[in-house]
Design a protein around this motif. Structure first.
Motif, PDB file in Angstrom:
ATOM      1  N   ILE A   1      -8.292 -24.112  54.028  1.00 19.73           N
ATOM      2  CA  ILE A   1      -8.279 -22.795  53.371  1.00 19.73           C
ATOM      3  C   ILE A   1      -9.383 -22.653  52.321  1.00 19.73           C
ATOM      4  O   ILE A   1      -9.567 -21.580  51.765  1.00 19.73           O
ATOM      5  N   ASN A   2     -10.131 -23.730  52.077  1.00 18.83           N
ATOM      6  CA  ASN A   2     -11.123 -23.696  50.989  1.00 18.83           C
ATOM      7  C   ASN A   2     -12.543 -23.389  51.443  1.00 18.83           C
ATOM      8  O   ASN A   2     -13.471 -23.417  50.630  1.00 18.83           O
ATOM      9  N   PHE A   3     -12.713 -23.124  52.739  1.00 20.91           N
ATOM     10  CA  PHE A   3     -14.078 -22.922  53.238  1.00 20.91           C
ATOM     11  C   PHE A   3     -14.235 -21.573  53.942  1.00 20.91           C
ATOM     12  O   PHE A   3     -15.097 -21.429  54.799  1.00 20.91           O
ATOM     13  N   ASN A   4     -13.398 -20.600  53.563  1.00 19.69           N
ATOM     14  CA  ASN A   4     -13.487 -19.297  54.226  1.00 19.69           C
ATOM     15  C   ASN A   4     -14.857 -18.652  54.036  1.00 19.69           C
ATOM     16  O   ASN A   4     -15.314 -17.893  54.892  1.00 19.69           O
ATOM     17  N   ALA A   5     -15.507 -18.956  52.910  1.00 21.29           N
ATOM     18  CA  ALA A   5     -16.821 -18.362  52.636  1.00 21.29           C
ATOM     19  C   ALA A   5     -17.960 -19.184  53.234  1.00 21.29           C
ATOM     20  O   ALA A   5     -19.111 -18.744  53.226  1.00 21.29           O
TER      21      ALA A   5
ATOM     22  N   ASN B   1     -25.659 -29.910  74.883  1.00 20.53           N
ATOM     23  CA  ASN B   1     -26.890 -29.682  74.113  1.00 20.53           C
ATOM     24  C   ASN B   1     -26.562 -29.287  72.672  1.00 20.53           C
ATOM     25  O   ASN B   1     -27.182 -29.766  71.717  1.00 20.53           O
ATOM     26  N   ALA B   2     -25.553 -28.431  72.508  1.00 22.10           N
ATOM     27  CA  ALA B   2     -25.150 -28.028  71.153  1.00 22.10           C
ATOM     28  C   ALA B   2     -24.535 -29.210  70.415  1.00 22.10           C
ATOM     29  O   ALA B   2     -24.802 -29.432  69.225  1.00 22.10           O
ATOM     30  N   ALA B   3     -23.711 -29.991  71.132  1.00 22.16           N
ATOM     31  CA  ALA B   3     -23.005 -31.108  70.479  1.00 22.16           C
ATOM     32  C   ALA B   3     -23.991 -32.151  69.963  1.00 22.16           C
ATOM     33  O   ALA B   3     -23.858 -32.620  68.817  1.00 22.16           O
ATOM     34  N   ILE B   4     -24.974 -32.514  70.763  1.00 24.99           N
ATOM     35  CA  ILE B   4     -25.883 -33.575  70.309  1.00 24.99           C
ATOM     36  C   ILE B   4     -26.833 -33.064  69.220  1.00 24.99           C
ATOM     37  O   ILE B   4     -27.427 -33.860  68.500  1.00 24.99           O
ATOM     38  N   ASN B   5     -26.914 -31.744  69.102  1.00 29.03           N
ATOM     39  CA  ASN B   5     -27.717 -31.168  68.024  1.00 29.03           C
ATOM     40  C   ASN B   5     -26.881 -30.784  66.802  1.00 29.03           C
ATOM     41  O   ASN B   5     -27.386 -30.159  65.862  1.00 29.03           O
ATOM     42  N   GLY B   6     -25.611 -31.115  66.834  1.00 25.94           N
ATOM     43  CA  GLY B   6     -24.755 -30.897  65.669  1.00 25.94           C
ATOM     44  C   GLY B   6     -24.512 -29.441  65.329  1.00 25.94           C
ATOM     45  O   GLY B   6     -24.384 -29.072  64.157  1.00 25.94           O
ATOM     46  N   VAL B   7     -24.424 -28.599  66.345  1.00 25.31           N
ATOM     47  CA  VAL B   7     -24.215 -27.159  66.116  1.00 25.31           C
ATOM     48  C   VAL B   7     -22.736 -26.894  65.827  1.00 25.31           C
ATOM     49  O   VAL B   7     -21.857 -27.396  66.526  1.00 25.31           O
ATOM     50  N   SER B   8     -22.462 -26.101  64.807  1.00 19.43           N
ATOM     51  CA  SER B   8     -21.080 -25.726  64.514  1.00 19.43           C
ATOM     52  C   SER B   8     -20.711 -24.439  65.245  1.00 19.43           C
ATOM     53  O   SER B   8     -21.495 -23.495  65.303  1.00 19.43           O
ATOM     54  N   GLY B   9     -19.499 -24.414  65.790  1.00 22.08           N
ATOM     55  CA  GLY B   9     -18.985 -23.194  66.424  1.00 22.08           C
ATOM     56  C   GLY B   9     -17.951 -22.494  65.560  1.00 22.08           C
ATOM     57  O   GLY B   9     -17.222 -21.628  66.048  1.00 22.08           O
ATOM     58  N   ILE B  10     -17.880 -22.870  64.286  1.00 23.63           N
ATOM     59  CA  ILE B  10     -16.866 -22.302  63.402  1.00 23.63           C
ATOM     60  C   ILE B  10     -17.437 -21.091  62.669  1.00 23.63           C
ATOM     61  O   ILE B  10     -18.537 -21.165  62.113  1.00 23.63           O
ATOM     62  N   SER B  11     -16.698 -19.996  62.670  1.00 19.92           N
ATOM     63  CA  SER B  11     -17.150 -18.802  61.943  1.00 19.92           C
ATOM     64  C   SER B  11     -15.927 -17.996  61.518  1.00 19.92           C
ATOM     65  O   SER B  11     -14.789 -18.347  61.836  1.00 19.92           O
ATOM     66  N   SER B  12     -16.179 -16.903  60.804  1.00 19.30           N
ATOM     67  CA  SER B  12     -15.077 -16.027  60.412  1.00 19.30           C
ATOM     68  C   SER B  12     -14.411 -15.466  61.663  1.00 19.30           C
ATOM     69  O   SER B  12     -15.084 -15.169  62.654  1.00 19.30           O
ATOM     70  N   ILE B  13     -13.103 -15.324  61.622  1.00 19.29           N
ATOM     71  CA  ILE B  13     -12.351 -14.876  62.799  1.00 19.29           C
ATOM     72  C   ILE B  13     -12.769 -13.456  63.207  1.00 19.29           C
ATOM     73  O   ILE B  13     -12.808 -12.548  62.379  1.00 19.29           O
ATOM     74  N   GLN B  14     -13.104 -13.319  64.500  1.00 20.40           N
ATOM     75  CA  GLN B  14     -13.539 -12.021  65.036  1.00 20.40           C
ATOM     76  C   GLN B  14     -12.426 -11.322  65.831  1.00 20.40           C
ATOM     77  O   GLN B  14     -12.413 -10.110  65.947  1.00 20.40           O
ATOM     78  N   SER B  15     -11.518 -12.102  66.405  1.00 15.66           N
ATOM     79  CA  SER B  15     -10.611 -11.535  67.418  1.00 15.66           C
ATOM     80  C   SER B  15      -9.462 -10.731  66.836  1.00 15.66           C
ATOM     81  O   SER B  15      -8.810  -9.981  67.553  1.00 15.66           O
ATOM     82  N   PHE B  16      -9.165 -10.901  65.554  1.00 12.74           N
ATOM     83  CA  PHE B  16      -8.157 -10.061  64.906  1.00 12.74           C
ATOM     84  C   PHE B  16      -8.478  -9.965  63.422  1.00 12.74           C
ATOM     85  O   PHE B  16      -9.306 -10.728  62.904  1.00 12.74           O
ATOM     86  N   ASP B  17      -7.839  -9.021  62.751  1.00 15.94           N
ATOM     87  CA  ASP B  17      -8.065  -8.854  61.308  1.00 15.94           C
ATOM     88  C   ASP B  17      -7.348  -9.985  60.575  1.00 15.94           C
ATOM     89  O   ASP B  17      -6.123  -9.989  60.466  1.00 15.94           O
ATOM     90  N   ALA B  18      -8.130 -10.944  60.097  1.00 10.66           N
ATOM     91  CA  ALA B  18      -7.548 -12.145  59.481  1.00 10.66           C
ATOM     92  C   ALA B  18      -7.484 -12.041  57.960  1.00 10.66           C
ATOM     93  O   ALA B  18      -7.273 -13.044  57.285  1.00 10.66           O
TER      94      ALA B  18
ATOM     95  N   ASN C   1      -5.325 -11.146  56.002  1.00  7.77           N
ATOM     96  CA  ASN C   1      -4.076 -11.593  55.385  1.00  7.77           C
ATOM     97  C   ASN C   1      -3.784 -13.079  55.599  1.00  7.77           C
ATOM     98  O   ASN C   1      -2.748 -13.564  55.159  1.00  7.77           O
ATOM     99  N   GLN C   2      -4.690 -13.769  56.287  1.00  7.82           N
ATOM    100  CA  GLN C   2      -4.472 -15.205  56.518  1.00  7.82           C
ATOM    101  C   GLN C   2      -5.048 -16.004  55.352  1.00  7.82           C
ATOM    102  O   GLN C   2      -6.030 -15.592  54.728  1.00  7.82           O
ATOM    103  N   HIS C   3      -4.479 -17.169  55.102  1.00  3.98           N
ATOM    104  CA  HIS C   3      -5.089 -18.089  54.124  1.00  3.98           C
ATOM    105  C   HIS C   3      -6.307 -18.761  54.743  1.00  3.98           C
ATOM    106  O   HIS C   3      -7.298 -19.010  54.075  1.00  3.98           O
ATOM    107  N   SER C   4      -6.194 -19.078  56.041  1.00  5.91           N
ATOM    108  CA  SER C   4      -7.316 -19.659  56.760  1.00  5.91           C
ATOM    109  C   SER C   4      -7.922 -18.566  57.632  1.00  5.91           C
ATOM    110  O   SER C   4      -7.294 -18.108  58.592  1.00  5.91           O
ATOM    111  N   ARG C   5      -9.122 -18.112  57.289  1.00 10.43           N
ATOM    112  CA  ARG C   5      -9.708 -16.940  57.949  1.00 10.43           C
ATOM    113  C   ARG C   5     -10.895 -17.314  58.843  1.00 10.43           C
ATOM    114  O   ARG C   5     -11.756 -16.500  59.125  1.00 10.43           O
ATOM    115  N   ILE C   6     -10.908 -18.562  59.264  1.00 11.14           N
ATOM    116  CA  ILE C   6     -12.022 -19.073  60.074  1.00 11.14           C
ATOM    117  C   ILE C   6     -11.462 -19.771  61.306  1.00 11.14           C
ATOM    118  O   ILE C   6     -10.307 -20.203  61.312  1.00 11.14           O
ATOM    119  N   ALA C   7     -12.297 -19.878  62.326  1.00  6.54           N
ATOM    120  CA  ALA C   7     -11.844 -20.550  63.555  1.00  6.54           C
ATOM    121  C   ALA C   7     -13.037 -20.833  64.459  1.00  6.54           C
ATOM    122  O   ALA C   7     -14.126 -20.281  64.266  1.00  6.54           O
TER     123      ALA C   7
END
Lengths: 405, 84
Positions: free
Chosen positions: A205-209, A23-40, A42-48
């Motif tokens: 690394i360009n879409f952390n915001a 249902n989410a896939a056919i509606n084009g829902v994104s599951g990408i957000s700022s990393i919650q599971s650890f303090d990111a 210091n990462q260049h890529s802070r999303i997952a």
């Protein structure tokens, strides 16, 4: 002999369970957000693409949680769903029930946490090794369901899940098993793993915001893949046995092909991709112009998406412009060894429902990516032959062909 | 922490890790095996106890710990570690 899919289970950043995921896939829902599971920070890529709502204590005892890495927990949850969906496999002898699972990194969460303790001269958890080992998830699935036959784990980086499913097909065809629990699992949204991919300049690394726009296969401005996690599990059986026990059949797994580039350890190569897709088509006994849909590997790296596009053109010729293509990773990120299992479920659902999920964030396509990638909105299309691609480090290319029954 | 307090805390800790045993049924003489801990459960119990009591369970001596009293005795003879 035909092999059919009779059960599916999935844990993904856009949904737990096939219904929620699809249902989410056919509606084009994104599951990408700022990393919650650890303090990111210091990462260049802070999303997952993380699975934030997942609680293993809901289906495992406290002791089992202690003894399992997250990738195993994700696999077990997906396997529980798939087994329930298939109505159980009690008709078969336990020694004829196999597991074939893929994981690129295995229990890397445990590896990182135990290594950190060791470097601080602290003791490490006694179950570190059985949590880390790549075949941990396959072994736990076998133990939970009493599957006493062949038990294999395939680790071919990003194509692990596809090869595992292909190996399952081979087990059924060769008579080494009567039913196989197969798929892939990965849980590597982790500091060391991500830093490793950052060092290769492979991550966005360009879409952390603006995380939801980061995974943008085939689009202009894409700058690398977004790390994801998840698990996808399929139950495969021989068609005649599935009919005999009255199982619901979603699709046929008709072909599996694999080929190694044998050129470079990480750079993709078009010839190897074409060879894998061709081998899968040949294995399925179909012609290239019968392919209606491709669930692309499409990780959103600048180089990879162009090479896959060129490989599809090389394989299909003019027909390449007539098929629908979509990239599940635009919504869930790249879950490495689980990605092709998740892509396979999307492919099967396209066959099963006649809907193709979109590639999101595809407002302006890269001029070098000029095929129909189902931009931004799902389409209705009767799909009879769907192919799922997976291309991994090590020049490891694998393709699966699913068909309607 | 005096010895009686330590005994109570260790017994409560072990009860929290045991799957089917109440603290009231655990004494110093209770054998870990009889409380449902097999050898692997025991190493996990000792690992968890490191965090809880600030003691490193390390070396040959640890393999001989069989009873609740053995663990209490070990903790009393090993001072808390700085890293814990």
């Amino acid at each position: 002999m035909r092999v059919v899919v009779t059960g599916m289970g999935i844990v993904s950043p856009i949904g737990i369970g096939v219904d929620q995921f699809w249902n989410a896939a056919i509606n084009g829902v994104s599951g990408i957000s700022s990393i919650q599971s650890f303090d990111a920070s210091n990462q260049h890529s802070r999303i997952a693409g993380e699975i934030n709502e997942f609680n293993p204590a809901c289906f495992l005892s406290a002791k089992q949680v202690t003894q399992t890495d997250r990738f195993t927990q994700l696999a077990l949850h997906a396997a529980n769903q798939a087994m329930a969906d298939a109505g159980g496999l009690d008709n078969y002898q336990p020694r004829r029930l196999a597991v074939s699972l893929g994981s690129g990194m295995g229990g890397f969460s445990t590896f990182e946490s135990s290594a950190t303790r060791k470097l601080q001269n602290k003791s490490i958890p006694p179950f570190s090794v059985p949590r880390i080992m790549a075949n941990s998830a396959a072994a736990w699935i076998a133990t939970q369901f009493g599957l006493k036959g062949v038990n294999l784990t395939c680790s071919t980086a990003c194509s692990s899940g596809a090869n595992a499913i292909g190996m399952a097909l081979d087990l059924l065809r060769s008579g080494k098993a009567d039913a196989v629990v197969t798929g892939g699992a990965e849980a590597c949204v982790l500091p060391l793993t991500m830093t490793g991919f950052e060092a290769l300049q492979a991550l966005s690394i360009n879409f952390n915001a603006d995380p939801v726009r980061a995974s943008r296969p085939f689009a202009q401005g894409r700058d690398g893949f977004v790390m994801g996690e998840g698990a996808g599990i399929l139950i495969l059986e021989k068609e005649e046995e599935a009919i005999k026990r009255g199982a619901r059949m979603y699709a046929q797994l008709a072909g599996y092909g694999c080929a190694c580039d044998a050129t470079h350890i990480v750079a993709p190569d078009m010839d190897g991709q074409v060879a894998a897709m061709q081998a899968a088509i040949d294995d399925a006994g179909i012609m290239p112009d019968q392919v209606d849909y491709i669930n692309a590997h499409a990780t959103s790296t600048p180089l990879g998406d162009v090479i896959e596009t060129n490989a599809i053109k090389q394989l299909l010729g003019e027909h390449a412009w007539e098929i629908a293509i979509s990239a599940t990773k635009s919504m869930v990120g790249h879950s490495i060894g689980a990605s092709a299992a998740i892509g396979s479920i999307a492919t099967i659902m396209s066959l099963h429902t006649g809907t193709i999920h979109p590639t999101i964030n595809l407002d302006v396509a890269d001029p070098q990516c000029d095929l129909n990638y189902t931009p931004n909105r799902a389409i209705q299309k009767k799909v009879q032959v769907g192919m799922c691609n997976a291309f991994g480090f090590g020049g490891n290319n694998a393709s699966l062909v699913f068909t309607t029954l | 922490m005096d010895i009686a307090e330590l005994e109570t805390k260790v017994i409560e800790f072990i009860a929290s890790k045991a799957e089917k045993v109440d603290a009231s049924n655990i004494t110093n003489a209770s054998r870990l095996e009889d409380l449902g801990f097999d050898s692997l459960d025991t190493v996990q119990l000792l690992f968890d106890a490191e965090e809880a009591f600030g003691v490193n369970f390390d070396g040959e001596e640890v393999r001989g710990l069989r009873s609740v009293g053995d663990i209490i005795d070990y903790i009393t003879r090993h001072p808390p570690t700085a890293s814990s």
